[in-house]
Design an enzyme around this catalytic site. Structure first.
Site, PDB file in Angstrom:
ATOM      1  CG  HIS A 134      -1.929  -1.057   1.241  1.00  0.00           C
ATOM      2  ND1 HIS A 134      -3.227  -0.845   0.832  1.00  0.00           N
ATOM      3  CD2 HIS A 134      -1.863  -2.370   1.581  1.00  0.00           C
ATOM      4  CE1 HIS A 134      -3.922  -1.980   0.943  1.00  0.00           C
ATOM      5  NE2 HIS A 134      -3.114  -2.923   1.392  1.00  0.00           N
ATOM      6  CG  HIS A 161      -7.245  -6.354   1.364  1.00  0.00           C
ATOM      7  ND1 HIS A 161      -7.023  -5.621   0.237  1.00  0.00           N
ATOM      8  CD2 HIS A 161      -6.161  -6.148   2.176  1.00  0.00           C
ATOM      9  CE1 HIS A 161      -5.876  -4.987   0.352  1.00  0.00           C
ATOM     10  NE2 HIS A 161      -5.320  -5.286   1.515  1.00  0.00           N
ATOM     11  CD  GLU A 184      -5.971  -8.078   6.614  1.00  0.00           C
ATOM     12  OE1 GLU A 184      -6.782  -7.576   5.821  1.00  0.00           O
ATOM     13  OE2 GLU A 184      -4.948  -7.485   7.014  1.00  0.00           O
ATOM     14  CG  ASP A 198      -0.612  -5.316   4.260  1.00  0.00           C
ATOM     15  OD1 ASP A 198      -1.171  -4.854   3.246  1.00  0.00           O
ATOM     16  OD2 ASP A 198      -1.237  -5.609   5.300  1.00  0.00           O
TER      17      ASP A 198
HETATM   18 ZN   LIG Z   1      -3.385  -4.865   2.289  1.00  0.00          ZN
END
Ligand SMILES: [Zn+2]
Length: 336
Positions: free
Chosen positions: A7, A191, A194, A271
């Protein structure tokens, strides 16, 4: 090496952040580099994904002008290249960069400018992934993101994603957003699995996802694992982040080895380099040491990333050679 799940807002370095604050006239509460870095990193007592996501408020303060967006993408790629990466897919949510009235199109145009500039100057290739956001009052913005992704597809953008608080806003709420993406032939990542269970990954597949961000809770469903394997769905694992958000309680519960044994296609990613205080090499090293991964396994993981990349086959073949060479070189230095 390749990072497919990275990100932009969670990977700004504090020095660049201070520069961007100055450039755009933003008064930050922390102006000393080390103190700022501390504020940008996840706290050791982070309880869940919701806590983790609060860390994005600070970098988002500066990513609100065309100049800053271009600069941030350029600087991130410069840093990744210096770390030894040869390809990256950088993601961000255009709708989170509209606090100063930029349109989503202007946001993406600026990011593409930074991307092209970096690719011209450094031996690195990259593409952008545009994130839709989980929420309940942003349906129009999510649809707009898909439309913009279509407009810039193969012109800097390679896919759309769904990010945000998975436990608060289930994946099935966003079916129609991804129906539009499917109709427009925009590749879909979501996503999932998670902060929610295997059912969330199933919902993501129903939405047309070809890659899953994290997906670690897929391990709860043998049927789902069979499906992931049969349909060649890649999971984008981010080990440090998964521990920090308490997606798993500890490394013993991390399903990496089980995934590998069952033939699930997994990739290793960061990430958020700043929020998670990590780098891609650090992630590989941590996994190597924690799970006693052999060099063959590590190389397989790196090759999975090449296969999972949104690139034409011809480019993948070229990249595979490069990744293998660089990876073996890195492994030899790790042995010392
Ligand atoms: Zn992510």
């Amino acid at each position: 090496m390749i990072d497919l799940h990275l990100h932009l807002d969670g990977s700004l370095n504090p020095k660049n952040m201070l520069w961007m604050a100055e450039m755009s006239g933003v008064k930050l509460s922390f102006t000393e580099e080390n103190e700022l870095k501390k504020q940008m990193m996840v706290e050791p007592d982070c309880k869940n994904l919701g806590d983790y996501l609060e860390k994005f408020d600070l970098p988002l303060q500066v990513l609100q002008t065309k100049e800053c967006l271009e600069y941030a993408v350029y600087e991130l790629l410069k840093e990744l290249q210096a770390q030894g990466l040869c390809y990256a897919e950088i993601r961000f949510a255009p709708q989170l960069h509209q606090q100063r009235n930029l349109t989503q199109k202007e946001v993406v145009e600026s990011a593409v400018k930074g991307l092209e500039k970096a690719m011209k100057e450094f031996p690195i290739e990259a593409q952008l992934i545009l994130c839709c956001m989980r929420g309940e009052a942003n349906h129009a913005e999510n649809l707009e993101t898909v439309k913009i992704a279509k407009e810039f597809l193969e012109k800097g953008v390679c896919a759309v994603d769904l990010a945000g608080n998975e436990s608060a806003y289930p994946t099935k709420m966003f079916e129609d957003v991804f129906l539009l993406a499917k109709e427009q032939n925009v590749p879909i990542i979501i996503h999932a699995g998670e902060a929610a269970g295997a059912e969330s990954v199933e919902e993501a597949l129903a939405c047309g996802a070809v890659r899953i961000g994290h997906g670690i809770h897929s391990i709860e469903s043998p049927e789902l694992l069979e499906r992931l394997k049969a349909e060649k769905i890649y999971l984008e694992l981010c080990y440090s982040s998964n521990l920090q958000t308490q997606a798993v309680k500890n490394s013993c519960e991390y399903p990496l080895i089980e995934f590998l044994k069952k033939g699930i296609l997994v990739t290793i990613n960061t990430d958020n380099m700043t929020v998670s205080n990590t780098s891609l090499k650090r992630e590989y090293r941590l996994l190597k040491e924690t799970f006693q991964l052999s060099e063959e396994m590590l190389l397989q993981l790196a090759e999975n990333s090449v296969e999972a990349a949104f690139l034409p086959q011809k480019k993948k073949l070229k990249l595979e050679q490069k990744v293998k060479q660089e990876f073996l070189k890195w492994l030899s230095t790790e042995r010392i």
